[in-house]
Design a protein around this motif. Structure first.
Motif, PDB file in Angstrom:
ATOM      1  N   ILE A 199       0.872  -1.179   0.000  1.00 16.13           N
ATOM      2  CA  ILE A 199       0.000   0.000   0.000  1.00 16.13           C
ATOM      3  C   ILE A 199       0.909   1.230   0.000  1.00 16.13           C
ATOM      4  O   ILE A 199       1.892   1.266   0.741  1.00 16.13           O
ATOM      5  N   VAL A 200       0.584   2.208  -0.841  1.00 12.77           N
ATOM      6  CA  VAL A 200       1.426   3.384  -1.003  1.00 12.77           C
ATOM      7  C   VAL A 200       0.571   4.639  -0.903  1.00 12.77           C
ATOM      8  O   VAL A 200      -0.503   4.703  -1.501  1.00 12.77           O
ATOM      9  N   GLY A 201       1.046   5.631  -0.178  1.00 13.09           N
ATOM     10  CA  GLY A 201       0.431   6.956  -0.168  1.00 13.09           C
ATOM     11  C   GLY A 201       1.196   7.835  -1.136  1.00 13.09           C
ATOM     12  O   GLY A 201       2.429   7.806  -1.166  1.00 13.09           O
ATOM     13  N   ILE A 202       0.487   8.569  -1.969  1.00 13.56           N
ATOM     14  CA  ILE A 202       1.146   9.413  -2.971  1.00 13.56           C
ATOM     15  C   ILE A 202       0.711  10.861  -2.798  1.00 13.56           C
ATOM     16  O   ILE A 202      -0.232  11.157  -2.067  1.00 13.56           O
ATOM     17  N   GLN A 203       1.392  11.749  -3.468  1.00 21.32           N
ATOM     18  CA  GLN A 203       1.069  13.167  -3.442  1.00 21.32           C
ATOM     19  C   GLN A 203       0.918  13.644  -4.878  1.00 21.32           C
ATOM     20  O   GLN A 203       1.683  13.247  -5.752  1.00 21.32           O
ATOM     21  N   GLN A 204      -0.068  14.481  -5.102  1.00 20.27           N
ATOM     22  CA  GLN A 204      -0.268  15.043  -6.430  1.00 20.27           C
ATOM     23  C   GLN A 204      -0.598  16.509  -6.287  1.00 20.27           C
ATOM     24  O   GLN A 204      -1.422  16.889  -5.455  1.00 20.27           O
ATOM     25  N   GLN A 205       0.049  17.336  -7.072  1.00 24.38           N
ATOM     26  CA  GLN A 205      -0.232  18.763  -7.065  1.00 24.38           C
ATOM     27  C   GLN A 205      -1.056  19.076  -8.306  1.00 24.38           C
ATOM     28  O   GLN A 205      -0.618  18.839  -9.424  1.00 24.38           O
ATOM     29  N   ASN A 206      -2.279  19.564  -8.078  1.00 21.18           N
ATOM     30  CA  ASN A 206      -3.165  19.864  -9.188  1.00 21.18           C
ATOM     31  C   ASN A 206      -4.237  20.830  -8.718  1.00 21.18           C
ATOM     32  O   ASN A 206      -4.182  21.343  -7.610  1.00 21.18           O
ATOM     33  N   PRO A 215      -7.664   9.682  -5.837  1.00 24.91           N
ATOM     34  CA  PRO A 215      -7.275   8.867  -4.684  1.00 24.91           C
ATOM     35  C   PRO A 215      -5.759   8.922  -4.485  1.00 24.91           C
ATOM     36  O   PRO A 215      -5.002   8.735  -5.434  1.00 24.91           O
ATOM     37  N   LEU A 216      -5.338   9.183  -3.262  1.00 24.46           N
ATOM     38  CA  LEU A 216      -3.915   9.298  -2.980  1.00 24.46           C
ATOM     39  C   LEU A 216      -3.377   8.087  -2.231  1.00 24.46           C
ATOM     40  O   LEU A 216      -2.276   8.114  -1.707  1.00 24.46           O
ATOM     41  N   ILE A 217      -4.155   7.026  -2.200  1.00 20.26           N
ATOM     42  CA  ILE A 217      -3.715   5.762  -1.620  1.00 20.26           C
ATOM     43  C   ILE A 217      -3.933   4.693  -2.681  1.00 20.26           C
ATOM     44  O   ILE A 217      -5.031   4.551  -3.212  1.00 20.26           O
ATOM     45  N   VAL A 218      -2.863   3.992  -3.016  1.00 21.45           N
ATOM     46  CA  VAL A 218      -2.937   2.965  -4.050  1.00 21.45           C
ATOM     47  C   VAL A 218      -2.348   1.666  -3.518  1.00 21.45           C
ATOM     48  O   VAL A 218      -1.569   1.659  -2.568  1.00 21.45           O
ATOM     49  N   SER A 219      -2.736   0.563  -4.140  1.00 23.98           N
ATOM     50  CA  SER A 219      -2.167  -0.732  -3.762  1.00 23.98           C
ATOM     51  C   SER A 219      -1.524  -1.375  -4.987  1.00 23.98           C
ATOM     52  O   SER A 219      -1.827  -1.019  -6.129  1.00 23.98           O
ATOM     53  N   HIS A 220      -0.646  -2.325  -4.715  1.00 20.58           N
ATOM     54  CA  HIS A 220       0.036  -3.032  -5.788  1.00 20.58           C
ATOM     55  C   HIS A 220       0.298  -4.455  -5.322  1.00 20.58           C
ATOM     56  O   HIS A 220       0.852  -4.665  -4.254  1.00 20.58           O
ATOM     57  N   ARG A 221      -0.154  -5.414  -6.102  1.00 19.21           N
ATOM     58  CA  ARG A 221       0.059  -6.832  -5.777  1.00 19.21           C
ATOM     59  C   ARG A 221       0.701  -7.565  -6.949  1.00 19.21           C
ATOM     60  O   ARG A 221       0.368  -8.703  -7.226  1.00 19.21           O
ATOM     61  N   GLY A 222       1.575  -6.885  -7.660  1.00 22.60           N
ATOM     62  CA  GLY A 222       2.240  -7.502  -8.795  1.00 22.60           C
ATOM     63  C   GLY A 222       1.564  -7.217 -10.120  1.00 22.60           C
ATOM     64  O   GLY A 222       2.032  -7.683 -11.147  1.00 22.60           O
TER      65      GLY A 222
END
Length: 40
Positions: free
Chosen positions: A2-9, A16-23
């Motif tokens: 699980i990753v929290g990201i930042q976006q300037q816009n 959504p600023l929280i994403v997941s990755h399972r391969g």
């Protein structure tokens, strides 16, 4: 993972600023309505 990201816009653009990755090939945004994202 699980990753929290930042976006300037524009403040009106809701992303959504929280994403997941399972391969997978892409990051998968966590799902929630706008009221939930405003609490974070």
């Amino acid at each position: 993972m699980i990753v929290g990201i930042q976006q300037q816009n524009k403040a009106s653009l809701k992303v959504p600023l929280i994403v997941s990755h399972r391969g997978e090939d892409q990051l998968m945004p966590m799902q929630g309505d706008e009221s939930l994202w405003r609490l974070i």
